[in-house]
Enzyme design. Structure first.
Site, mmCIF file in Angstrom:
data_model
loop_
_atom_site.group_PDB
_atom_site.id
_atom_site.type_symbol
_atom_site.label_atom_id
_atom_site.label_comp_id
_atom_site.label_asym_id
_atom_site.label_seq_id
_atom_site.Cartn_x
_atom_site.Cartn_y
_atom_site.Cartn_z
ATOM 1 N N CYS A 48 0.802 -1.234 0.000
ATOM 2 C CA CYS A 48 0.000 0.000 0.000
ATOM 3 C C CYS A 48 0.835 1.285 0.000
ATOM 4 O O CYS A 48 0.584 2.213 -0.781
ATOM 5 C CB CYS A 48 -0.958 -0.004 1.192
ATOM 6 S SG CYS A 48 -0.164 -0.506 2.725
ATOM 7 N N HIS A 55 -2.959 6.341 4.462
ATOM 8 C CA HIS A 55 -1.541 6.509 4.785
ATOM 9 C C HIS A 55 -1.048 7.866 4.275
ATOM 10 O O HIS A 55 -1.434 8.293 3.185
ATOM 11 C CB HIS A 55 -0.702 5.436 4.096
ATOM 12 C CG HIS A 55 -0.917 4.044 4.599
ATOM 13 N ND1 HIS A 55 -1.630 3.733 5.725
ATOM 14 C CD2 HIS A 55 -0.477 2.850 4.106
ATOM 15 C CE1 HIS A 55 -1.621 2.424 5.909
ATOM 16 N NE2 HIS A 55 -0.942 1.862 4.934
#
Ligand code: A2P
Length: 330
Positions: free
Chosen positions: A126, A235
């Site tokens: 990710c 994130h």
């Protein structure tokens, strides 16, 4: 078009189903797959009910594409069995990512590498996905020499148990399940995944190795510090990039604005910059705080945010599937 979602009851699998539905993926049959304990459970997709099946049943149904997010060991064991049955597997685990015979794909960056012979395709980590989407156009124009990245990663990247740990801590519940070795709420943990012999974590080494593989350039030097923070939406990354050639900040901003999949949010006069709260449930990568590193020649600082369950996982996998369908590679 028969599509299997392996790990359909999990955190990423659930988002995969949502993204397939939202993007109106051209499927005629959905096969939700999970472990034995979930067989028979009903999944709603586009208002219809689908029953969860096990791996063996799914393989026998010969799906055209299987989107896998059921853990590394499940992928290692079952992806080859699906591939043998003629299914193209797009795997979200780390099982196949660094296998030299498997492609590691972020569609905006290297979808052109895909061919009809790729039966197991790896979806990157990710944190790496959101970074390379922004790095690629900059590398093409200015040639990247070195990247220094520090991450601020959402608890959703660890799974349901981590979200539960943080929420419990917020409510003052102290004896709930622990996904981390320490309290995460009101804290920051400078460790993601296990430590390796060189003192880096596995997550940090993934960012280093996967970036080079996706960008197709082993000369790019990367160093990373990956950190877990008590946040849910996505994130964030502080990225310092040293180029071979000098650049113009306005041109970098314009490049980011023109790149498909990126939304430039960079207006400091109006306090506009990307934040995980805003990236949540969005498919794009958000870029801002673009500025020259005044301590080094040809060097830039930027801030990159994306929903790690979307572009960092489910959306990227679905975009690979879309590319395969569009280019008739299955
Ligand atoms: P189940 O819900 O039946 O355990 P998460 O990463 O959020 O924990 O989700 C993991 C997903 O992978 C779940 O859907 C889980 O199903 C599925 N899964 C785990 N092990 C297997 C297995 N051996 N075969 C099929 N699905 C599995």
């Amino acid at each position: 078009m028969k599509i299997a979602v392996v790990g359909a009851t999990g955190l990423v699998g659930t988002v995969m189903l949502k993204v397939l539905e939202e993007r109106n993926f051209p499927l005629t049959e959905l096969i939700p797959v999970a472990s034995e304990k979930s067989v028979g459970k009903e999944i709603t997709f586009k208002g219809k009910q689908f029953k969860v099946v096990n791996m063996e049943t799914a393989i026998a149904m010969k799906p055209d594409i299987a989107l896998f997010s059921a853990g590394g060991s499940t992928s290692l064991k079952y992806a080859p069995l699906f591939a043998e049955a003629g299914t193209t597997v797009i795997d979200n685990s780390s099982a196949w990512r660094m296998d030299p015979s498997k492609k590691l794909i972020v569609p905006e960056v290297n979808a052109y590498e895909l061919s009809i012979d790729d039966k197991i395709i790896a979806n990157p980590n990710c944190s790496t996905i959101q970074m390379v989407v922004a790095l690629k156009p900059l590398h093409d124009k200015y040639r990247i020499k070195r990247v220094v990245v520090s991450t601020y990663q959402s608890v959703t990247g660890t799974g349901v148990k981590a979200v539960e740990q943080m929420m419990n801590e917020r409510k003052g519940i102290t004896d709930g399940p622990m996904a981390y070795p320490y309290q995460i709420d009101l804290n920051v943990i400078p460790q993601i995944d296990v430590f390796e012999a060189n003192g880096y974590t596995k997550e940090e080494m993934k960012m280093i190795k996967e970036t080079r593989k996706i960008m197709g350039d082993e000369s790019i030097r990367v160093t990373a510090t990956t950190v877990r923070i008590p946040v849910m939406g996505g994130h964030s990354e502080s990225v310092n990039i040293e180029f071979e050639n000098d650049f113009d900040v306005a041109d970098v901003k314009s490049l980011m604005q023109k790149t498909p999949g990126i939304i430039l949010e960079d207006d400091i006069d109006n306090l506009k910059y990307p934040m995980p709260k805003d990236a949540h449930e969005k498919d794009e990568v958000f870029v801002g705080r673009i500025r020259r590193d005044e301590s080094m020649p040809n060097t830039l600082n930027m801030w990159i945010v994306a929903d790690n369950l979307r572009k960092g996982a489910a959306t990227n996998a679905v975009q690979i599937a879309e590319f395969l369908v569009q280019k008739e590679l299955i």
